[in-house]
Scaffold this active site. Sequence first.
Site, mmCIF file in Angstrom:
data_model
loop_
_atom_site.group_PDB
_atom_site.id
_atom_site.type_symbol
_atom_site.label_atom_id
_atom_site.label_comp_id
_atom_site.label_asym_id
_atom_site.label_seq_id
_atom_site.Cartn_x
_atom_site.Cartn_y
_atom_site.Cartn_z
ATOM 1 N N CYS A 124 -17.077 4.652 7.227
ATOM 2 C CA CYS A 124 -16.550 5.906 6.674
ATOM 3 C C CYS A 124 -17.736 6.867 6.503
ATOM 4 O O CYS A 124 -18.227 7.068 5.393
ATOM 5 C CB CYS A 124 -15.869 5.591 5.341
ATOM 6 S SG CYS A 124 -15.010 6.978 4.624
ATOM 7 N N CYS A 168 -10.438 16.335 12.650
ATOM 8 C CA CYS A 168 -10.953 16.361 11.285
ATOM 9 C C CYS A 168 -11.749 17.631 11.037
ATOM 10 O O CYS A 168 -12.250 18.260 11.983
ATOM 11 C CB CYS A 168 -11.774 15.125 10.977
ATOM 12 S SG CYS A 168 -13.140 14.898 12.072
ATOM 13 N N GLY A 184 0.845 -1.199 0.000
ATOM 14 C CA GLY A 184 0.000 0.000 0.000
ATOM 15 C C GLY A 184 0.871 1.235 0.000
ATOM 16 O O GLY A 184 1.916 1.283 0.658
ATOM 17 N N LYS A 230 -9.187 23.632 5.603
ATOM 18 C CA LYS A 230 -9.311 22.342 4.893
ATOM 19 C C LYS A 230 -8.762 22.476 3.476
ATOM 20 O O LYS A 230 -8.074 21.585 2.975
ATOM 21 C CB LYS A 230 -10.775 21.889 4.878
ATOM 22 C CG LYS A 230 -10.946 20.468 4.377
ATOM 23 C CD LYS A 230 -12.315 19.909 4.661
ATOM 24 C CE LYS A 230 -12.486 18.546 4.005
ATOM 25 N NZ LYS A 230 -12.270 17.412 4.876
ATOM 26 N N GLY A 270 -1.168 5.240 4.926
ATOM 27 C CA GLY A 270 -0.466 4.299 5.793
ATOM 28 C C GLY A 270 0.871 3.875 5.224
ATOM 29 O O GLY A 270 1.905 3.976 5.889
#
Length: 401
Positions: free
Chosen positions: A163, A347, A11, A382, A15
Site C-alpha cells: 500500500c 487513482c 467484511g 479527489k 469489498g
Amino acid sequence: MHKKTRIVILGASFGGLTAAHELRRILPPGKREITVVARDDHFVFIPSLPWVAMGQRTMEQISFPIAPSLKSRGIEFVIGEATRIDPQSQKVHVGESVLDYDFLVIATGHRSANEAVPGLGPFDGPGHSLMSPRETEEARTAWSTFLEDPGPVVVGCAAGASCIGPAYEFAFEIDHALKKRKMRHRVPITFVTPEPFLAHFGVGGMGRARQFLEGEFEHRDINYHTSAAVSKITASSVELEDGKTFESHFSLIIPPLAGVGAVSNSPGLANPKGFVSVDEGYCHREFDNVYAVGVAVAYPPVDETPVPVNFPKTGHMTVQMAKSAAHNIAADVQGGERVTRPPFVHCIMDMGNTAARMQADPVRPPRNYVRMSVGRRWLWAKKAYEPYFLWKMKAGRTWLP
Ligand SMILES: Cc1cc2nc3c(=O)[nH]c(=O)nc-3n(C[C@H](O)[C@H](O)[C@H](O)COP(=O)(O)OP(=O)(O)OC[C@H]3O[C@@H](n4cnc5c(N)ncnc54)[C@H](O)[C@@H]3O)c2cc1C
C-alpha cells in the site's frame, strides 16, 4: 441446498458492501439470503485517512453506520469478529455463534504485519501509521504534538509493503502543510521506499510517473532513498539494513500486510501470509463456493526487486473484484457467463497543493494504456469523490466511474 441461497460476506468495506449490494441487485429476493459480518459497525472511507491525520477531516465526516443502510435493503448485518472458517462444513464461527453458508465471500482486508520491523507502530512501537482509523487518530495527535517542537521527519514504506501510494501522499501533504505554516525550513523530510525507483508502486511503474515524482521530490527538497529496507524504528531514528540511519522526530512507515487471523488460522484457505489465492473470477482455487476480493486476495509481485515490493489492491480495484465475484456467484446460482476481467486502476494522488491522476489498464503490465495528468482540478475531484462514494455505498449503488 437450502431453499434460498445463503450467502455470507465477511467484511463490510469496499469489498464486502459492494459484493452484498451487487448480489442483492442481481439475485431475486426469493432466491437469496445475504448476511454481512464485520468487526466494525461503521464504513470508513479509508482513502481519506491521510486527511484525518493532517487534521483536515474528522472520522465522523468520512464514515457512516452500516446497519441501517443494509437492514433497510433486506441484508442481514452481524457485528462481530469471525474467528474461524470451516470450508469443508461450510461454516463461519463468529463469537459464540456459527453461520452456515452456501457461498462465502471473504473481504476481510488486512492485518498490519508490524512484527516485520522492530519499532513499526503505533501500538507496537514508536512509529506512526495510516493503515486503520485507530492508527490514524493516533497519528493525528502525534502530528499536532510534533508541530509544537518540529524536527526531521521520515516517511515511507517497509520492505514487502504493498500500500505505497498513501506514503507519497503523506510526504506531499506534510511538505505543503509545513510550507503553509512557514515551518518547512525546520523540517528535513526523508522518503524511504523498498521500490527500485520512485512510482514503481508495486506495479512495475506507471508510465512517466517515475520522472515526475523524482522531479517533484527534488523540487520540494524531499530526500529519497529507493531499494531501502527499513530495519529498525526508534523514537528518534529510522535505520536501514545497509547501515544508513536517519534522524526522525516523527516517522510514518507503511508496514507490509498479512491476512487477518480468521483467514490465516483456517486450514486450507490461505497462503502462508494469510491471503487467499483465487482464479481470475475471484473463486477460491480449491473450494468453488468460496470467493475472496480486495486486500484479502493473494497476488504475486509483478517483478523481482532487490528489496521486496508487493502488489497493491486499491479500493477502486476492490470494487471491481467484488462486482465480478458477485456476478460469478449469481452465475453459479442461476446460470450464465462468468466474468474474468483483470482489474484496472484509476487513482488520484493528493500532493498537497495539486494532485496527479493515474490510470492503467490492466494494472499488471503489459498494458493497453497508462495515462497521467497533473493539476489542481484532480485535487478538487479527489475531494468531491469522498462524499460521492460515501453516499453511493450508503445507498447501495455499485457502479464505478
Ligand atoms: C491510508 C490509505 C489510503 C488509501 N488510498 C486509496 C485511494 O486513494 N484510492 C484507492 O482506490 N484505494 C486506496 N487505499 C486502499 C483501499 O483503502 C483498500 O483497497 C480498501 O480499503 C480495501 O477494501 P477491502 O474491502 O478489501 O478491505 P478493508 O477496507 O480493509 O475492510 C476490511 C473489512 O473486513 C472487516 N473484518 C476484518 N477482519 C474481520 C473478521 N475477522 N471478522 C469480521 N470482519 C472482519 C473489517 O471490519 C472491514 O469491514 C488506501 C488505503 C490506505 C490504508
